[in-house]
Write a protein that holds these residues in place. Sequence first.
Motif, short mmCIF file in Angstrom:
data_model
loop_
_atom_site.label_atom_id
_atom_site.label_comp_id
_atom_site.label_asym_id
_atom_site.label_seq_id
_atom_site.Cartn_x
_atom_site.Cartn_y
_atom_site.Cartn_z
N GLY A 1 -13.55 5.05 -17.90
CA GLY A 1 -13.32 5.33 -19.31
C GLY A 1 -11.98 4.85 -19.82
N HIS A 2 -11.25 4.12 -19.00
CA HIS A 2 -9.92 3.64 -19.39
C HIS A 2 -9.89 2.12 -19.42
N GLU A 3 -8.77 1.58 -19.89
CA GLU A 3 -8.55 0.14 -20.00
C GLU A 3 -7.57 -0.32 -18.94
N VAL A 4 -7.98 -1.29 -18.14
CA VAL A 4 -7.11 -1.91 -17.15
C VAL A 4 -6.84 -3.34 -17.61
N ARG A 5 -5.59 -3.75 -17.49
CA ARG A 5 -5.21 -5.12 -17.86
C ARG A 5 -4.46 -5.73 -16.68
N THR A 6 -4.87 -6.93 -16.29
CA THR A 6 -4.26 -7.62 -15.16
C THR A 6 -3.51 -8.86 -15.64
N VAL A 7 -2.82 -9.49 -14.72
CA VAL A 7 -2.03 -10.69 -15.04
C VAL A 7 -2.92 -11.80 -15.61
N GLU A 8 -4.18 -11.82 -15.25
CA GLU A 8 -5.08 -12.85 -15.77
C GLU A 8 -5.22 -12.76 -17.28
N SER A 9 -4.92 -11.61 -17.85
CA SER A 9 -5.09 -11.42 -19.30
C SER A 9 -3.92 -11.96 -20.12
N LEU A 10 -2.84 -12.37 -19.48
CA LEU A 10 -1.67 -12.80 -20.25
C LEU A 10 -1.90 -14.12 -20.99
N ASP B 1 0.81 -1.23 0.00
CA ASP B 1 0.00 0.00 0.00
C ASP B 1 0.84 1.27 0.00
N THR B 2 2.12 1.18 -0.26
CA THR B 2 2.99 2.35 -0.21
C THR B 2 3.78 2.54 -1.49
N SER B 3 3.53 1.75 -2.51
CA SER B 3 4.20 1.87 -3.79
C SER B 3 5.65 1.37 -3.76
N ASN B 4 6.01 0.62 -2.75
CA ASN B 4 7.39 0.16 -2.63
C ASN B 4 7.65 -1.20 -3.27
N CYS B 5 6.71 -2.14 -3.18
CA CYS B 5 7.05 -3.52 -3.54
C CYS B 5 6.77 -3.87 -5.00
N GLY B 6 5.75 -3.31 -5.63
CA GLY B 6 5.46 -3.57 -7.03
C GLY B 6 4.71 -4.86 -7.30
N THR B 7 4.23 -5.55 -6.27
CA THR B 7 3.50 -6.80 -6.52
C THR B 7 2.16 -6.54 -7.20
N CYS B 8 1.67 -5.31 -7.12
CA CYS B 8 0.33 -4.99 -7.61
C CYS B 8 0.32 -4.36 -9.00
N VAL B 9 1.41 -4.47 -9.75
CA VAL B 9 1.48 -3.81 -11.06
C VAL B 9 0.43 -4.39 -12.01
N VAL B 10 -0.34 -3.48 -12.61
CA VAL B 10 -1.28 -3.78 -13.68
C VAL B 10 -1.03 -2.74 -14.76
N TRP B 11 -1.74 -2.85 -15.86
CA TRP B 11 -1.62 -1.84 -16.91
C TRP B 11 -2.83 -0.93 -16.89
N LEU B 12 -2.60 0.34 -17.03
CA LEU B 12 -3.65 1.32 -17.21
C LEU B 12 -3.38 1.98 -18.56
N ASP B 13 -4.28 1.74 -19.49
CA ASP B 13 -4.10 2.22 -20.87
C ASP B 13 -2.74 1.82 -21.43
N GLY B 14 -2.33 0.59 -21.15
CA GLY B 14 -1.11 0.03 -21.71
C GLY B 14 0.16 0.37 -20.97
N GLU B 15 0.07 1.14 -19.90
CA GLU B 15 1.26 1.51 -19.13
C GLU B 15 1.23 0.83 -17.76
N PRO B 16 2.34 0.23 -17.34
CA PRO B 16 2.37 -0.38 -16.01
C PRO B 16 2.20 0.67 -14.92
N VAL B 17 1.33 0.37 -13.96
CA VAL B 17 1.11 1.23 -12.80
C VAL B 17 1.01 0.34 -11.57
N LYS B 18 1.38 0.89 -10.44
CA LYS B 18 1.20 0.19 -9.18
C LYS B 18 -0.22 0.47 -8.72
N SER B 19 -1.05 -0.56 -8.72
CA SER B 19 -2.48 -0.37 -8.48
C SER B 19 -2.81 0.01 -7.05
N CYS B 20 -1.82 -0.02 -6.14
CA CYS B 20 -2.06 0.45 -4.78
C CYS B 20 -1.96 1.97 -4.70
#
Length: 179
Positions: free
Chosen positions: A68-77, A40-59
Amino acid sequence: MRLSTTVNGEPVIREIEPRTLLVHFLRDDLGLTGTHWGCDTSNCGTCVVWLDGEPVKSCTVLAAMTGGHEVRTVESLEKDGVLDPVQQGFMECHGLQCGFCTPGMLMTARALLDRDPDPSEATIREAISGQICRCTGYTSIVHSVQWAADHPAGAPGDTVAAEDAAADEPAPQPVGGAS
Protein backbone atom coordinates in the motif's frame (compact mmCIF):
# COMPACT_ATOMS: atom_id res chain seq x y z
CA MET A 1 1.91 -13.70 1.25
CA ARG A 2 0.49 -11.44 -1.41
CA LEU A 3 2.17 -8.02 -1.71
CA SER A 4 0.53 -5.10 -3.46
CA THR A 5 2.76 -2.03 -3.66
CA THR A 6 3.88 0.66 -6.07
CA VAL A 7 7.46 0.77 -7.32
CA ASN A 8 8.67 3.70 -9.41
CA GLY A 9 5.09 4.69 -10.13
CA GLU A 10 4.01 1.24 -11.32
CA PRO A 11 1.63 -1.04 -9.39
CA VAL A 12 3.26 -4.32 -8.39
CA ILE A 13 1.51 -7.43 -7.11
CA ARG A 14 3.63 -10.45 -6.16
CA GLU A 15 3.59 -13.50 -3.93
CA ILE A 16 6.52 -13.21 -1.53
CA GLU A 17 7.97 -14.83 1.56
CA PRO A 18 7.03 -12.64 4.56
CA ARG A 19 10.70 -12.47 5.61
CA THR A 20 11.94 -11.07 2.27
CA LEU A 21 13.96 -7.89 2.66
CA LEU A 22 13.01 -5.00 0.40
CA VAL A 23 16.50 -4.93 -1.16
CA HIS A 24 16.12 -8.57 -2.24
CA PHE A 25 12.57 -8.04 -3.47
CA LEU A 26 13.69 -5.13 -5.66
CA ARG A 27 16.76 -6.91 -7.04
CA ASP A 28 15.63 -10.53 -7.25
CA ASP A 29 11.88 -10.33 -7.84
CA LEU A 30 11.66 -7.10 -9.85
CA GLY A 31 15.12 -7.07 -11.49
CA LEU A 32 15.83 -3.52 -10.29
CA THR A 33 19.53 -4.09 -9.72
CA GLY A 34 20.42 -0.41 -9.36
CA THR A 35 19.74 -0.78 -5.65
CA HIS A 36 22.94 -2.31 -4.34
CA TRP A 37 23.17 -4.80 -1.50
CA GLY A 38 26.17 -4.25 0.69
CA CYS A 39 25.99 -5.23 4.33
CA ASP A 40 22.53 -6.37 5.52
CA THR A 41 23.29 -4.53 8.76
CA SER A 42 22.26 -0.94 7.96
CA ASN A 43 25.86 0.27 8.06
CA CYS A 44 26.85 1.03 4.46
CA GLY A 45 23.81 2.77 2.91
CA THR A 46 24.32 1.39 -0.60
CA CYS A 47 20.72 0.13 -0.58
CA VAL A 48 18.94 3.45 0.08
CA VAL A 49 15.58 3.77 -1.68
CA TRP A 50 12.57 5.94 -0.90
CA LEU A 51 9.55 4.68 0.97
CA ASP A 52 6.71 7.18 0.68
CA GLY A 53 9.26 9.86 -0.22
CA GLU A 54 11.63 9.21 2.68
CA PRO A 55 15.06 7.61 2.24
CA VAL A 56 15.31 4.21 3.93
CA LYS A 57 17.95 1.51 3.94
CA SER A 58 16.16 -1.28 2.10
CA CYS A 59 18.19 -3.96 3.90
CA THR A 60 16.29 -3.04 7.08
CA VAL A 61 12.77 -2.99 5.62
CA LEU A 62 10.71 -6.08 4.94
CA ALA A 63 9.12 -6.02 1.49
CA ALA A 64 5.82 -6.85 3.20
CA MET A 65 5.99 -3.49 5.00
CA THR A 66 5.69 -1.68 1.65
CA GLY A 67 2.16 -2.96 0.97
CA GLY A 68 0.00 0.00 0.00
CA HIS A 69 3.02 2.30 -0.10
CA GLU A 70 5.23 3.89 -2.77
CA VAL A 71 8.81 2.71 -3.28
CA ARG A 72 11.18 4.68 -5.48
CA THR A 73 14.55 3.36 -6.63
CA VAL A 74 17.56 4.88 -8.38
CA GLU A 75 16.13 3.72 -11.71
CA SER A 76 13.41 6.36 -11.32
CA LEU A 77 15.79 9.33 -11.36
CA GLU A 78 16.35 9.46 -15.13
CA LYS A 79 13.24 10.54 -17.01
CA ASP A 80 12.72 10.29 -20.77
CA GLY A 81 16.45 10.09 -21.44
CA VAL A 82 17.26 13.11 -19.28
CA LEU A 83 19.45 12.57 -16.25
CA ASP A 84 18.46 13.96 -12.89
CA PRO A 85 20.78 16.84 -11.94
CA VAL A 86 22.17 14.67 -9.13
CA GLN A 87 23.19 12.02 -11.66
CA GLN A 88 24.68 14.67 -13.91
CA GLY A 89 26.50 16.23 -10.95
CA PHE A 90 28.11 12.89 -10.09
CA MET A 91 29.36 12.70 -13.68
CA GLU A 92 30.52 16.33 -13.84
CA CYS A 93 32.31 16.33 -10.47
CA HIS A 94 33.58 12.73 -10.36
CA GLY A 95 31.34 11.81 -7.44
CA LEU A 96 31.87 8.14 -8.01
CA GLN A 97 34.84 5.86 -8.22
CA CYS A 98 33.85 2.20 -8.09
CA GLY A 99 30.15 3.15 -8.13
CA PHE A 100 29.07 0.74 -5.43
CA CYS A 101 27.78 3.38 -3.00
CA THR A 102 26.50 5.61 -5.81
CA PRO A 103 22.82 4.50 -5.97
CA GLY A 104 22.33 5.11 -2.26
CA MET A 105 24.20 8.42 -2.45
CA LEU A 106 22.07 9.54 -5.42
CA MET A 107 18.80 8.74 -3.66
CA THR A 108 19.93 10.43 -0.45
CA ALA A 109 21.16 13.50 -2.35
CA ARG A 110 17.93 13.82 -4.35
CA ALA A 111 15.89 13.63 -1.12
CA LEU A 112 18.09 16.29 0.45
CA LEU A 113 17.76 18.64 -2.54
CA ASP A 114 13.99 18.13 -2.62
CA ARG A 115 13.85 19.30 1.03
CA ASP A 116 16.62 21.91 0.84
CA PRO A 117 17.43 23.16 -2.69
CA ASP A 118 20.49 25.09 -1.49
CA PRO A 119 22.16 23.03 1.24
CA SER A 120 25.42 24.02 2.89
CA GLU A 121 28.42 21.73 2.74
CA ALA A 122 27.79 20.78 6.36
CA THR A 123 24.16 19.89 5.57
CA ILE A 124 25.25 17.71 2.63
CA ARG A 125 27.83 15.94 4.77
CA GLU A 126 25.25 15.33 7.49
CA ALA A 127 22.74 13.96 4.95
CA ILE A 128 25.23 11.42 3.57
CA SER A 129 26.75 10.59 6.96
CA GLY A 130 24.84 7.31 7.14
CA GLN A 131 26.55 6.01 4.03
CA ILE A 132 30.00 4.63 3.48
CA CYS A 133 32.15 5.41 0.46
CA ARG A 134 35.48 3.64 0.51
CA CYS A 135 36.88 5.30 -2.62
CA THR A 136 36.28 9.05 -2.86
CA GLY A 137 36.90 10.58 0.54
CA TYR A 138 33.47 12.27 0.12
CA THR A 139 34.81 15.59 -1.22
CA SER A 140 33.81 14.85 -4.81
CA ILE A 141 30.42 13.56 -3.63
CA VAL A 142 29.79 16.83 -1.78
CA HIS A 143 30.86 18.79 -4.88
CA SER A 144 28.51 16.66 -7.00
CA VAL A 145 25.54 17.50 -4.78
CA GLN A 146 26.52 21.18 -4.80
CA TRP A 147 26.68 21.05 -8.62
CA ALA A 148 23.18 19.55 -8.71
CA ALA A 149 21.91 22.28 -6.38
CA ASP A 150 23.34 24.89 -8.75
CA HIS A 151 21.77 23.17 -11.81
CA PRO A 152 18.19 22.20 -10.91
CA ALA A 153 16.22 20.38 -13.59
CA GLY A 154 14.28 22.68 -15.86
CA ALA A 155 16.16 25.81 -14.76
CA PRO A 156 17.05 28.41 -17.39
CA GLY A 157 20.28 27.30 -19.04
CA ASP A 158 19.76 23.75 -17.81
CA THR A 159 22.61 21.92 -19.48
CA VAL A 160 21.40 18.46 -18.47
CA ALA A 161 18.51 18.47 -20.96
CA ALA A 162 20.09 20.81 -23.51
CA GLU A 163 23.29 18.80 -23.92
CA ASP A 164 21.37 15.53 -24.27
CA ALA A 165 19.08 17.01 -26.91
CA ALA A 166 22.00 18.39 -28.90
CA ALA A 167 24.18 15.27 -28.73
CA ASP A 168 24.56 13.06 -31.79
CA GLU A 169 25.33 10.07 -29.59
CA PRO A 170 22.87 8.10 -27.44
CA ALA A 171 21.85 9.61 -24.11
CA PRO A 172 24.12 8.61 -21.24
CA GLN A 173 23.04 5.69 -19.10
CA PRO A 174 21.72 6.62 -15.65
CA VAL A 175 24.51 6.75 -13.11
CA GLY A 176 23.95 4.22 -10.36
CA GLY A 177 21.44 2.16 -12.31
CA ALA A 178 23.79 -0.57 -13.45
CA SER A 179 23.96 -3.95 -11.81
